[in-house]
Design an enzyme around this catalytic site. Structure first.
Site, PDB file in Angstrom:
ATOM      1  N   ASP A 106      30.862  36.807  36.848  1.00 24.26           N
ATOM      2  CA  ASP A 106      32.177  36.624  37.444  1.00 24.26           C
ATOM      3  C   ASP A 106      32.047  35.504  38.478  1.00 24.26           C
ATOM      4  O   ASP A 106      30.937  35.177  38.918  1.00 24.26           O
ATOM      5  CB  ASP A 106      32.663  37.909  38.119  1.00 24.26           C
ATOM      6  N   ALA A 149      47.110  47.169  29.229  1.00 23.21           N
ATOM      7  CA  ALA A 149      46.117  48.139  29.679  1.00 23.21           C
ATOM      8  C   ALA A 149      46.259  48.234  31.190  1.00 23.21           C
ATOM      9  O   ALA A 149      45.961  47.283  31.907  1.00 23.21           O
ATOM     10  CB  ALA A 149      44.710  47.700  29.288  1.00 23.21           C
ATOM     11  N   VAL A 196      33.967  29.737  34.967  1.00 19.99           N
ATOM     12  CA  VAL A 196      34.107  29.238  33.600  1.00 19.99           C
ATOM     13  C   VAL A 196      34.831  27.897  33.537  1.00 19.99           C
ATOM     14  O   VAL A 196      34.943  27.305  32.464  1.00 19.99           O
ATOM     15  CB  VAL A 196      34.831  30.262  32.699  1.00 19.99           C
ATOM     16  N   ASN A 216      35.784  37.302  28.348  1.00 22.68           N
ATOM     17  CA  ASN A 216      36.885  38.056  28.936  1.00 22.68           C
ATOM     18  C   ASN A 216      37.659  37.273  29.993  1.00 22.68           C
ATOM     19  O   ASN A 216      38.767  37.658  30.369  1.00 22.68           O
ATOM     20  CB  ASN A 216      36.343  39.348  29.560  1.00 22.68           C
ATOM     21  N   LYS A 245      46.601  32.190  25.374  1.00 20.52           N
ATOM     22  CA  LYS A 245      46.099  33.269  24.526  1.00 20.52           C
ATOM     23  C   LYS A 245      46.312  32.967  23.045  1.00 20.52           C
ATOM     24  O   LYS A 245      45.479  33.338  22.199  1.00 20.52           O
ATOM     25  CB  LYS A 245      46.763  34.591  24.900  1.00 20.52           C
ATOM     26  N   TYR A 277      50.416  31.505  30.038  1.00 23.12           N
ATOM     27  CA  TYR A 277      49.462  32.532  29.621  1.00 23.12           C
ATOM     28  C   TYR A 277      49.542  32.765  28.111  1.00 23.12           C
ATOM     29  O   TYR A 277      48.510  32.856  27.428  1.00 23.12           O
ATOM     30  CB  TYR A 277      49.758  33.819  30.380  1.00 23.12           C
TER      31      TYR A 277
END
Length: 277
Positions: free
Chosen positions: A64, A218, A93, A119, A189, A185
């Site tokens: 992370d 989630a 990243v 992720n 994706k 977003y």
């Protein structure tokens, strides 16, 4: 009529599946595997995927950009799974050198890499007319290009070793669905989905399977910090069960895709939702 049918008054009845089940026990799906997970600090899908990998018998390296949260996450996992290896490495990243170093260091720390879980991602709520170039670029860079950077580094690694590997990307149903304020977003994706399909064809040459998950919703504490309760409740109510997924339910699907139960599956995007469209 069943509990999932519409009542005579037109209201949707409560589904028996509206109550989340108890977490499924581990079944050694990843026994002996070495797993790397990006954006694994905190309370979301990344941490849950790391925990599920350990529960399924793997050793993990969690990564992370936030050093303190990463350390806390790694410590929590190590306490729960003292018999397994839990390594950690900070990584942004957005920086190619850091991503390349993550893969190289993970191979050294764990002895090898069998699975990479991409992720890392960033969202937000901004209408297109109000969105700045900086907002657009940051979401695309972390969510899509970050996945590309890690995939590229992993494929170079797998091309240099004798064993096969697996990459699991975290996409989203917003790669298919439309939602206000989520253009950046959703575009990112959808790009992850396309990257998954195209890279999977090339990855087969070096013995690597690449698939993606596309969760709908989630619910976890971090998501609640960046999204209103009203919106979360509205989105959850549209699902067939009338509830959001538990993060372990998403992580269990990640483990399945990483395991030898899906050896003839590549280039696919698996919707983790009680409805796809």
């Amino acid at each position: 009529m069943t509990q999932t049918d519409v009542t005579e008054h037109g209201a949707r009845a409560i589904s028996p599946l509206a109550v989340p089940p108890a977490e499924t026990l581990g079944h050694d799906l990843l026994l002996g595997k070495k797993v790397v997970i990006t954006a694994a600090a905190g309370t979301g899908i990344g941490f849950a995927s790391a925990r599920r990998a350990l529960l399924e018998g793997a050793d993990v390296l969690v990564s992370d950009w936030h050093e303190r949260r990463l350390g806390e996450a790694a410590e929590k996992l190590a306490v729960e799974f003292p018999e397994r290896t839990v390594a950690q490495r900070t990584c942004n990243v957005q920086v190619t050198a850091e991503v390349d170093a993550l893969i190289a260091d993970a191979a050294t720390e764990l002895g090898r890499i069998d699975v990479l879980v991409n992720n890392a991602g960033l969202g937000g709520e901004t209408p297109v007319a109000d969105m700045t170039d900086e907002e657009w670029d940051r979401v695309l860079d972390i969510t899509l290009t970050g996945t590309f950077r890690a995939t590229r580094a992993a494929l170079r690694y797998f091309g240099s070793v004798e064993h096969n590997g697996v990459i699991v990307n975290n996409a989203s149903v917003l790669g298919w669905r439309a939602q206000r304020g989520q253009a950046h977003y959703a575009a990112a994706k959808a790009g992850v989905m396309a990257l998954t399909r195209c890279s999977a064809l090339e990855a087969a040459d070096v013995g690597v399977r690449i698939n993606a998950i596309a969760p709908s919703i989630a619910k976890h504490p971090f998501l609640a910090k960046v999204t209103s309760d009203d919106l979360l409740d509205e989105l959850a109510s549209k699902e067939a069960y009338g509830r959001a997924a538990e993060v372990w339910e998403v992580a269990a699907t990640v483990a399945m895709l990483a395991s030898d139960y899906t050896t003839y599956l590549t280039g696919e995007v698996i919707s983790i939702s009680s409805q796809r469209a």
